[in-house]
Design a protein around this motif. Structure first.
Motif, PDB file in Angstrom:
ATOM      1  N   MET A  35      11.376  24.114 -38.023  1.00  0.00           N
ATOM      2  CA  MET A  35      12.546  23.470 -37.449  1.00  0.00           C
ATOM      3  C   MET A  35      12.372  21.956 -37.525  1.00  0.00           C
ATOM      4  O   MET A  35      11.245  21.450 -37.544  1.00  0.00           O
ATOM      5  CB  MET A  35      12.721  23.871 -35.984  1.00  0.00           C
ATOM      6  CG  MET A  35      12.948  25.341 -35.755  1.00  0.00           C
ATOM      7  SD  MET A  35      12.992  25.696 -33.971  1.00  0.00           S
ATOM      8  CE  MET A  35      13.208  27.470 -34.005  1.00  0.00           C
ATOM      9  N   THR A  78      19.055  30.875 -32.314  1.00  0.00           N
ATOM     10  CA  THR A  78      18.462  29.600 -31.915  1.00  0.00           C
ATOM     11  C   THR A  78      19.290  28.976 -30.808  1.00  0.00           C
ATOM     12  O   THR A  78      20.479  29.278 -30.644  1.00  0.00           O
ATOM     13  CB  THR A  78      18.412  28.619 -33.095  1.00  0.00           C
ATOM     14  OG1 THR A  78      19.745  28.429 -33.596  1.00  0.00           O
ATOM     15  CG2 THR A  78      17.520  29.134 -34.203  1.00  0.00           C
ATOM     16  N   ILE A 116      18.216  30.728 -41.929  1.00  0.00           N
ATOM     17  CA  ILE A 116      16.870  31.040 -42.432  1.00  0.00           C
ATOM     18  C   ILE A 116      16.354  32.332 -41.801  1.00  0.00           C
ATOM     19  O   ILE A 116      15.840  33.227 -42.494  1.00  0.00           O
ATOM     20  CB  ILE A 116      15.912  29.867 -42.139  1.00  0.00           C
ATOM     21  CG1 ILE A 116      16.237  28.682 -43.049  1.00  0.00           C
ATOM     22  CG2 ILE A 116      14.446  30.294 -42.313  1.00  0.00           C
ATOM     23  CD1 ILE A 116      15.494  27.412 -42.694  1.00  0.00           C
ATOM     24  N   TYR A 117      16.490  32.427 -40.499  1.00  0.00           N
ATOM     25  CA  TYR A 117      16.028  33.624 -39.796  1.00  0.00           C
ATOM     26  C   TYR A 117      16.736  34.871 -40.335  1.00  0.00           C
ATOM     27  O   TYR A 117      16.096  35.893 -40.637  1.00  0.00           O
ATOM     28  CB  TYR A 117      16.275  33.476 -38.299  1.00  0.00           C
ATOM     29  CG  TYR A 117      15.776  34.639 -37.465  1.00  0.00           C
ATOM     30  CD1 TYR A 117      14.574  34.547 -36.771  1.00  0.00           C
ATOM     31  CD2 TYR A 117      16.498  35.831 -37.356  1.00  0.00           C
ATOM     32  CE1 TYR A 117      14.097  35.607 -36.009  1.00  0.00           C
ATOM     33  CE2 TYR A 117      16.033  36.891 -36.600  1.00  0.00           C
ATOM     34  CZ  TYR A 117      14.837  36.780 -35.932  1.00  0.00           C
ATOM     35  OH  TYR A 117      14.383  37.834 -35.191  1.00  0.00           O
ATOM     36  N   ARG A 127      21.369  25.920 -39.499  1.00  0.00           N
ATOM     37  CA  ARG A 127      20.446  26.021 -40.639  1.00  0.00           C
ATOM     38  C   ARG A 127      19.329  27.008 -40.341  1.00  0.00           C
ATOM     39  O   ARG A 127      19.007  27.876 -41.170  1.00  0.00           O
ATOM     40  CB  ARG A 127      19.844  24.642 -40.956  1.00  0.00           C
ATOM     41  CG  ARG A 127      18.905  24.636 -42.166  1.00  0.00           C
ATOM     42  CD  ARG A 127      18.209  23.289 -42.330  1.00  0.00           C
ATOM     43  NE  ARG A 127      17.130  23.110 -41.352  1.00  0.00           N
ATOM     44  CZ  ARG A 127      15.868  23.495 -41.555  1.00  0.00           C
ATOM     45  NH1 ARG A 127      15.515  24.107 -42.679  1.00  0.00           N
ATOM     46  NH2 ARG A 127      14.938  23.283 -40.624  1.00  0.00           N
ATOM     47  N   TYR A 128      18.743  26.905 -39.143  1.00  0.00           N
ATOM     48  CA  TYR A 128      17.613  27.768 -38.851  1.00  0.00           C
ATOM     49  C   TYR A 128      18.044  29.205 -38.582  1.00  0.00           C
ATOM     50  O   TYR A 128      17.307  30.145 -38.890  1.00  0.00           O
ATOM     51  CB  TYR A 128      16.786  27.218 -37.685  1.00  0.00           C
ATOM     52  CG  TYR A 128      15.321  27.478 -37.915  1.00  0.00           C
ATOM     53  CD1 TYR A 128      14.610  26.728 -38.852  1.00  0.00           C
ATOM     54  CD2 TYR A 128      14.663  28.499 -37.255  1.00  0.00           C
ATOM     55  CE1 TYR A 128      13.274  26.991 -39.108  1.00  0.00           C
ATOM     56  CE2 TYR A 128      13.322  28.768 -37.497  1.00  0.00           C
ATOM     57  CZ  TYR A 128      12.636  28.014 -38.433  1.00  0.00           C
ATOM     58  OH  TYR A 128      11.313  28.292 -38.702  1.00  0.00           O
ATOM     59  N   THR A 129      19.222  29.377 -38.031  1.00  0.00           N
ATOM     60  CA  THR A 129      19.762  30.730 -37.864  1.00  0.00           C
ATOM     61  C   THR A 129      19.932  31.394 -39.219  1.00  0.00           C
ATOM     62  O   THR A 129      19.603  32.583 -39.392  1.00  0.00           O
ATOM     63  CB  THR A 129      21.100  30.683 -37.110  1.00  0.00           C
ATOM     64  OG1 THR A 129      20.871  30.192 -35.782  1.00  0.00           O
ATOM     65  CG2 THR A 129      21.746  32.056 -37.038  1.00  0.00           C
ATOM     66  N   LEU A 184       7.946  31.224 -40.559  1.00  0.00           N
ATOM     67  CA  LEU A 184       8.918  30.561 -39.682  1.00  0.00           C
ATOM     68  C   LEU A 184       8.198  30.136 -38.410  1.00  0.00           C
ATOM     69  O   LEU A 184       7.164  30.694 -38.055  1.00  0.00           O
ATOM     70  CB  LEU A 184      10.073  31.506 -39.337  1.00  0.00           C
ATOM     71  CG  LEU A 184      11.170  31.712 -40.386  1.00  0.00           C
ATOM     72  CD1 LEU A 184      10.636  32.410 -41.626  1.00  0.00           C
ATOM     73  CD2 LEU A 184      12.327  32.527 -39.793  1.00  0.00           C
ATOM     74  N   GLU A 231      21.360  21.848 -37.255  1.00  0.00           N
ATOM     75  CA  GLU A 231      20.002  22.373 -37.349  1.00  0.00           C
ATOM     76  C   GLU A 231      19.927  23.789 -36.791  1.00  0.00           C
ATOM     77  O   GLU A 231      19.239  24.656 -37.352  1.00  0.00           O
ATOM     78  CB  GLU A 231      19.023  21.461 -36.614  1.00  0.00           C
ATOM     79  CG  GLU A 231      17.578  21.930 -36.645  1.00  0.00           C
ATOM     80  CD  GLU A 231      16.985  21.982 -38.048  1.00  0.00           C
ATOM     81  OE1 GLU A 231      15.868  22.504 -38.192  1.00  0.00           O
ATOM     82  OE2 GLU A 231      17.628  21.506 -39.017  1.00  0.00           O
ATOM     83  N   TRP A 273       9.924  17.112 -38.157  1.00  0.00           N
ATOM     84  CA  TRP A 273       8.913  18.071 -38.596  1.00  0.00           C
ATOM     85  C   TRP A 273       7.690  17.385 -39.198  1.00  0.00           C
ATOM     86  O   TRP A 273       6.599  17.945 -39.242  1.00  0.00           O
ATOM     87  CB  TRP A 273       9.502  19.046 -39.607  1.00  0.00           C
ATOM     88  CG  TRP A 273       9.978  18.399 -40.882  1.00  0.00           C
ATOM     89  CD1 TRP A 273      11.235  17.968 -41.176  1.00  0.00           C
ATOM     90  CD2 TRP A 273       9.183  18.091 -42.034  1.00  0.00           C
ATOM     91  NE1 TRP A 273      11.279  17.411 -42.425  1.00  0.00           N
ATOM     92  CE2 TRP A 273      10.028  17.474 -42.982  1.00  0.00           C
ATOM     93  CE3 TRP A 273       7.837  18.267 -42.363  1.00  0.00           C
ATOM     94  CZ2 TRP A 273       9.580  17.035 -44.225  1.00  0.00           C
ATOM     95  CZ3 TRP A 273       7.385  17.823 -43.612  1.00  0.00           C
ATOM     96  CH2 TRP A 273       8.261  17.223 -44.522  1.00  0.00           C
TER      97      TRP A 273
END
Length: 253
Positions: A110, A161, A127-128, A123-125, A74, A120, A84
């Motif tokens: 990200m 995030t 993933i984390y 989405r990243y939260t 990550l 976004e 990205w």
């Protein structure tokens, strides 16, 4: 032989050379990863990209004891408005300087160009939270920031995030690195893991070797823990380690 010091709960190692700094940090990273992989089939780790990581990345590429095929990587932050896949993105530079050579199971960066940005962040939260990374590598900026958490940093949020405003010190530092032609072209906003997300992992390793960061390193280690010097909170992490060059440590008492 590195000098070893302790500030609060924070272990600090001062290396004679950048190579020694990188190799020591890489050895600790490898040990932390092996410990996690002894208990899990695969893990997630958080990696930062910056000048301080050059020697560290070089040392990682030389090691043969890291099972990268079981590791998902990550990223700590990105510029808003920069996708990205852009050459200016940290994701592309991370691939070029490390990941294309070591071959992790997956790299999940990200996307600063995603719209709406709220999607976004969500989405990243996700993933984390899915990977629950237990190892975090982070750099420290001239403002004392961790990732893009410039002062005054939010020590209390439990968000993972957030959108952040990049202050003038950080934008100036970015422009000096040559990623953008001038400070006027450095994005004003970014997406970043929060202080909570960066400090939640079991092991946190920070690296600083640039001489112009010596003044802020002195504040981080010898001043109080304060949101006006975000990285000072490393003093309170139970398993954080800061690696410094002699130049960066030159103003310490």
């Amino acid at each position: 032989m590195m000098q070893e010091r302790t500030y609060g709960e924070l272990a600090v190692s001062i290396a004679d050379t950048h190579t020694e700094l990188g190799e020591a940090a890489a050895a600790q990273f490898a040990a932390a990863v092996r410990a996690e992989l002894a208990e899990k089939d695969e893990i997630g780790v958080i990696l930062a990209l910056g000048a301080a990581q050059d020697a560290f990345f070089g040392a990682l590429k030389r090691r043969t004891d890291i099972e990268w095929g079981r590791i998902t990587v990550l990223h700590v932050d990105t510029y808003m408005g920069i996708g990205w896949d852009s050459p200016a993105s940290g994701a592309q530079r991370m691939r070029k300087h490390l990941l294309d050579e070591v071959g992790p199971k997956e790299f999940l960066p990200m996307d600063g160009a995603a719209e709406p940005v709220e999607d976004e962040l969500a989405r990243y939260t996700e993933i984390y939270n899915r990977f629950q990374p237990e190892v975090c590598i982070v750099g420290i900026g001239e403002s004392g920031h961790l990732a893009f958490n410039d002062p005054p940093a939010d020590f209390d949020t439990r968000d993972i995030t957030r959108v952040v405003l990049l202050d003038q010190t950080t934008r100036g530092q970015i422009s000096k690195n040559g990623i953008f032609p001038s400070i006027d072209e450095v994005p004003t906003y970014g997406i970043s893991l929060t202080m909570h997300a960066l400090l939640k992992p079991k092991t946190v390793i920070a690296l600083v070797h640039e001489v112009d960061k010596a003044p802020v390193v002195k504040k981080i280690l010898e001043g109080p823990v304060t949101f006006m010097v975000p990285a000072s909170i490393l003093q309170q992490h139970p398993n954080a380690h800061l690696y410094l060059s002699q130049e960066t440590a030159s103003l310490l008492d």
